[in-house]
Write an enzyme that holds these catalytic residues in place. Sequence first.
Site, short mmCIF file in Angstrom:
data_model
loop_
_atom_site.label_atom_id
_atom_site.label_comp_id
_atom_site.label_asym_id
_atom_site.label_seq_id
_atom_site.Cartn_x
_atom_site.Cartn_y
_atom_site.Cartn_z
N ASP A 10 -4.13 -1.08 3.12
CA ASP A 10 -5.47 -1.31 3.68
C ASP A 10 -6.51 -1.34 2.55
O ASP A 10 -7.42 -0.53 2.52
CB ASP A 10 -5.81 -0.21 4.72
CG ASP A 10 -5.84 1.19 4.10
OD1 ASP A 10 -5.18 1.41 3.05
OD2 ASP A 10 -6.54 2.06 4.66
N ASP A 15 -5.46 1.35 -3.02
CA ASP A 15 -4.45 0.37 -2.58
C ASP A 15 -4.43 -0.80 -3.56
O ASP A 15 -3.36 -1.36 -3.85
CB ASP A 15 -4.79 -0.20 -1.20
CG ASP A 15 -4.91 0.85 -0.13
OD1 ASP A 15 -3.98 1.03 0.66
OD2 ASP A 15 -5.98 1.49 -0.08
N ASN A 39 -9.23 1.59 5.57
CA ASN A 39 -10.40 1.76 4.72
C ASN A 39 -11.55 0.86 5.16
O ASN A 39 -12.71 1.08 4.77
CB ASN A 39 -10.04 1.46 3.26
CG ASN A 39 -9.14 2.55 2.68
OD1 ASN A 39 -9.27 3.71 3.04
ND2 ASN A 39 -8.23 2.16 1.81
N THR A 124 0.60 2.49 2.45
CA THR A 124 -0.54 3.17 1.82
C THR A 124 -1.78 3.13 2.69
O THR A 124 -2.90 3.32 2.22
CB THR A 124 -0.84 2.56 0.42
OG1 THR A 124 -1.18 1.18 0.59
CG2 THR A 124 0.34 2.68 -0.51
N PHE A 165 -6.78 11.11 5.83
CA PHE A 165 -7.26 9.92 6.56
C PHE A 165 -6.12 9.09 7.20
O PHE A 165 -6.18 8.75 8.38
CB PHE A 165 -8.09 9.02 5.64
CG PHE A 165 -8.53 7.77 6.33
CD1 PHE A 165 -9.60 7.78 7.22
CD2 PHE A 165 -7.84 6.57 6.16
CE1 PHE A 165 -9.97 6.65 7.91
CE2 PHE A 165 -8.22 5.43 6.84
CZ PHE A 165 -9.28 5.47 7.72
N ASN A 166 -5.10 8.73 6.42
CA ASN A 166 -4.07 7.81 6.94
C ASN A 166 -3.31 8.42 8.11
O ASN A 166 -2.98 7.72 9.08
CB ASN A 166 -3.07 7.42 5.84
CG ASN A 166 -3.69 6.53 4.78
OD1 ASN A 166 -4.68 5.85 5.02
ND2 ASN A 166 -3.10 6.53 3.59
N HIS A 239 -4.81 7.84 -5.17
CA HIS A 239 -3.69 8.23 -4.31
C HIS A 239 -2.54 7.22 -4.28
O HIS A 239 -1.38 7.56 -4.52
CB HIS A 239 -4.17 8.37 -2.85
CG HIS A 239 -5.43 9.13 -2.66
ND1 HIS A 239 -5.46 10.50 -2.50
CD2 HIS A 239 -6.72 8.72 -2.54
CE1 HIS A 239 -6.70 10.90 -2.30
NE2 HIS A 239 -7.49 9.85 -2.32
N ASP A 240 -2.86 6.00 -3.81
CA ASP A 240 -1.80 5.10 -3.34
C ASP A 240 -0.78 4.66 -4.39
O ASP A 240 0.41 4.53 -4.06
CB ASP A 240 -2.44 3.86 -2.67
CG ASP A 240 -3.18 4.23 -1.39
OD1 ASP A 240 -2.86 5.28 -0.81
OD2 ASP A 240 -4.06 3.46 -0.98
C1 BDR Z 1 -5.98 7.53 1.64
O1 BDR Z 1 -7.04 7.02 2.45
C2 BDR Z 1 -7.70 5.96 1.78
O2 BDR Z 1 -9.01 6.34 1.49
C3 BDR Z 1 -6.95 5.70 0.51
O3 BDR Z 1 -6.74 4.32 0.34
C4 BDR Z 1 -5.65 6.44 0.65
O4 BDR Z 1 -4.63 5.61 1.19
C5 BDR Z 1 -6.39 8.84 1.02
O5 BDR Z 1 -6.67 9.78 2.01
CA CA Z 2 -4.91 3.24 1.38
#
Ligand code: BDR
Ligand code: CA
Length: 317
Positions: A10, A15, A39, A124, A165-166, A239-240
Amino acid sequence: MAVPIVLDCDPGHDDAVALLLAVGSPQIDLLAVTTCFGNCPVSDATRNALRVLTLAGATQVPVAEGAAGPLVGEAALGNYVHGRTGLDGPDLPEPAQSLLPETAVELLARTLREHPEPVTVVVTGPMTNVGQLLRDEPEIAEHIAEVIFMGGGTQGGNHTPTAEFNTYADPEALDIVLSSGVPVRMVGLNLTHQALATPEVVERMAAMEHLIGRTCAGWMGFFGSSYRDVWEFEAPPVHDPCTIAALIDPDVIEWREVFLAVELDGTWTRGTTVADLFHRYPDREPNAKVAVRLDAERYWDLVLGALDTLGAPVEAP
Ligand code: BDR
Ligand code: CA
């Protein structure tokens, strides 16, 4: 031999770096890219994915658009972190390739079935596309080597105090994947908060003498200011790309085998992952591996090395 993967994402600043890392690493064979809301709305995520692939000169990679919202409930969006476009910051080239007419689930299913060996599914963003695929076509599981996803964590959240979040954005889809019998690895916040783009890392990006390095440094500037404003971080966690790095170099991340679940019903904790690191549920068998320690120096050497090799295949817009 290169690891065959599909990347469901996303984009999103981190990402975007994951996409570049996948394209720029000979150890990865990027078979397809699918997009999801997260996102930003999914149409923006798709446009961002196409533009990043164009920036990387990887216009041969097939791309299909996926879910606009989760399997249950309303879409949560992360524009408060990634900006109006979902990838605010430096200008990007217009997409030089078109989107496939298939849906993400169709492209995932076709790619998995057509590939001679099982394929690694890297996720991701929210788990919606993969959850839907495994719900509707459970026999596809035999074509999946593993699902490795960025999301959740062993302690604490970011979108809510307890949920990342994810996993917050589509816990039902993650629950389907965790119950599917497919091998699962979770790269959660406990790991990715070790992957900070410090000023030194951003300086190394900026010092690359090409558009990709400068673009990544610009993205980190935007992402960093969001992380400062929303969570008081001094440097943004990238992160991703940790998911892709784990496939390139098995020594970059240390794992623990655990029972892993996701909360679907909590009043305050919906979307929170529960990783039983200390076997507090003795009657539960491990069903996943969770990432526990990152070798940050090795991670950044690997990411920056791949970005630098990828270089600048297109001119500045
Ligand atoms: C995740 O949420 C999004 O903000 C980032 O792309 C990452 O996948 C981090 O919590
Ligand atoms: Ca992401």
